[in-house]
Motif scaffolding. Sequence first.
Motif, PDB file in Angstrom:
ATOM      1  N   THR A 460      18.796 -14.863   9.210  1.00  0.00           N
ATOM      2  CA  THR A 460      19.929 -14.989   8.278  1.00  0.00           C
ATOM      3  C   THR A 460      20.629 -16.332   8.496  1.00  0.00           C
ATOM      4  O   THR A 460      21.029 -16.996   7.527  1.00  0.00           O
ATOM      5  N   GLY A 463      18.404 -18.942   6.945  1.00  0.00           N
ATOM      6  CA  GLY A 463      18.478 -18.799   5.489  1.00  0.00           C
ATOM      7  C   GLY A 463      19.799 -19.312   4.957  1.00  0.00           C
ATOM      8  O   GLY A 463      19.840 -20.010   3.928  1.00  0.00           O
ATOM      9  N   GLN A 464      20.881 -18.993   5.675  1.00  0.00           N
ATOM     10  CA  GLN A 464      22.218 -19.431   5.257  1.00  0.00           C
ATOM     11  C   GLN A 464      22.323 -20.951   5.249  1.00  0.00           C
ATOM     12  O   GLN A 464      22.895 -21.544   4.330  1.00  0.00           O
ATOM     13  N   TYR A 467      20.375 -22.151   2.301  1.00  0.00           N
ATOM     14  CA  TYR A 467      21.049 -21.729   1.071  1.00  0.00           C
ATOM     15  C   TYR A 467      22.239 -22.639   0.784  1.00  0.00           C
ATOM     16  O   TYR A 467      22.414 -23.134  -0.336  1.00  0.00           O
TER      17      TYR A 467
END
Lengths: 675, 196
Positions: A460, A463-464, A467
């Motif tokens: 995460t 990914g963050q 993103y």
Amino acid sequence: MILVGELSLWVALLMAAWGTTMGFAAGVTRRAELVLSAERAIYATFAFILLASLGIWTAILASDFSFKFVASFTSANLPTVYKFTAFWAGQSGSLLFWALILSLYSAIAVATIGSQRSELKPYVAGTLSAVTLFFTLVLCFGANPYERLDWIPPDGRGMNPQLQNPGMAAHPPNLYLGLIATTVPFAYAVAALITRRLDSEWLVAVRRWALLSWFFLTVGITLGMWWAYVELGWGGYWAWDPVENASFLPWLTGTAFLHSIMVQEKRGMLRKWNVTLVAATFLLSIFGTFITRSGVISSVHSFAQSPVGYWFAGFLVLMIVATAYLVSTRLRDLRGVSQLESVVSREAAFLFNNLVLVGMAFSVLWGTIFPILSEAVRGEKITVGPSFFNQVNIPFGLLLLALTGIGPLIAWRKASAASLKRQFAASLTGGLVTGGALMALGMRDAYALVAYALAGFVLTTIGQEFYKGIGARRRIYGENVFQALLRLIGRNRRRYGGYIVHLGVVMLFVAFAGQAFRKEQDVTIRAGETFETTDPYGHSWRFVSQGVSRYDELNRQTTALLLDASRDGERVGLLKTEKRQHVDSRGVPTFEPSTEVGILEGIRQDVYVVLAGVSSGETAEIRITFNPLVVWVWVGGAIMAIGGLIVMWPQAGRRHAQAGYAAVLEPRAAIETAS
Amino acid sequence: MKLDRRQFVGEFTAVIAATFVPRSLRAPQSGQSAATNAPMNEGAYRPVRLPAVKSSPSMTNDERDKLEHEIHCQCACNLDVYTCRTTDFTCPVSPAMHRDVMSLVEGGHNAQAILDAFVGAYGERALMAPTKSGFNWAAYVVPFLALGAGTVLVATLLRTWKRQTTLASSPVRNVPVEGTADEIAVIDAAVRRDDG
């Protein structure tokens, strides 16, 4: 060619001695012509070691069994590709291969040293030549590949069957490329310490070489795991064998250095620590070579016991003493220029990351040498096997995985409580949801649960980061998602390449944790018989023996068992596992029979079958192992290597970019201060 | 006696080796394990026998296989008995050790008694990991003590550095990247604007 090669080895020894003398003399006298002489000696050393290597390759390809090395590790019927790789199959050849790579690296290092680091050049050249001198000394006096036999055997002993595998053809060269590359940063560190030029300048060159070393070690270790998995037949890929540990130790300290170097670059801190890590990484490479070649510690795949190990022990002690002297007499010059604003900062996180990496290196080293300590203290010989290393290193590994996710979420200099809350919210949720979902699905293994929860947390985080970066580019530059992703990585390869490496690390941990659910059974099965069992996911499997066959192929006699495998009533394929008896060109058996495993690969699990033996005609004794998630070890290793390549890929227009930084240093600093 | 240079260096290193490394630490050399490159010590087997205490087996086959993972094959392969016997059919030692395990299981001995019997016959090297007793505790404890000491050291260093810090003395420097500094700064600011 062979005679030229033999003579070249001795000339290389002289050249290396000359390069060492000229390098250090040039450093002391600061005479330009001596620097040039040292540099040319390095090029000449490389040329002569290359000739010596070509000589051995010629002898191997010509099957000249008058040479002990050729007769010991090849046979006339050995496939040509393995004749080529036989160069590094034995002690003396592999040492020559080491010297070849070292001299090549030395030549590249002195050729690319750059005018801004000219003051370091004589000592860099001197140190590299000194290490090459050591290896050529060992080659000429301790393990000479040109040593002749008193008589010429009709055929050679052949190559160990387990080395006749593509993984083994590629694994040692990559490992050597990684281990030997640690010499160049060490030479820079010695040069910087002697000249007391311990600013960040020497780190620029060192970082490139450290990355190169890390990249090849990563590839080499992954290939080694793959080789062990497909070739040795014990069903795993990492057994914490002393020789495996020997390659892992410099990887750990090298990884620590690649993180701590960022702190020195950004904040001018950790100077002593970085020099220590560079030296430790090199010394651990030599220590590994000592373990592999001395026979002091019993190992799965060490070279034969040899006095060469004691050459390495002596060299190791000499290097430790010299490094300790240099560092201890330059402590004042190694003082950091920046200090810490908050313990909740990226630099503090990197410090803890270094602590865990070095702690892990220590625990692996400790476990590796503990049998020696035990015998010295208690007189009792003990075994320190995988169960010990797993008990000690799993907590270290999980801590490291946690820090992999925490580090990127904390800002440099100082992070406020509010920002931490915002940054960690998604990642912690990701971790908790992963752990909770797996518990709900019935997973109860504590270590595996923690590993998967942390994997969710780190994924995460990564990914963050992507993103947010992609979102920012899309908003500011109006790029589409694909363009934004590529440019985000391309424009800041160090950061986003690093995140890709972290992604590979997560995959590795996911695969490692899968081993908690491994299931194995030994089975006796006759032709036409069926064996039924269930895998760790609860699927039912059916294996039908198609019988045992015996045939000759290439340089071996093969006994093979075919199994027809079905899962939940659906046929999934044939599994073939073999025992091979290798023979020389006269049909005489050369080694003990070896195992070829049968593997049905899948993204969820591998079905791994080993033919342990055949008794009374058609009755086969086999071991069937369900190995969950193993394929992710290879995928994770490949992703780590790709991430490493992205990080170290040469930057076009870097000079321009560097020039630009000075101009914008203050505004950038202002942005970070304000944020 | 006249020695050439190579002999001299060989003799010299042998003397050094003999001086600093106990002979017992050097690996034995007889044959070779097919599962490994380690020299196989075929004569290493010693019978492990105990009188039966029960007439029924003390554990299931799965439990017995698990137990064999804790017993070190003595053929010098570095594998446990289960893995060695199911991998390397040239090894005569692990099948013999397996037979001993089976006979002890049939005789009703529990896992600990079987492990103790093997330690009695071979010494502690019969186990795949050091026992948690006496000096062996050092193997398990020292890495974590080192980590603890390192944590204390790092925490102390961080506190010391924090005390010495003034804001003006510690700018964050840029390191070379591909994008222009403006571009990176803008993206960074956008990504990190939540940092507070």
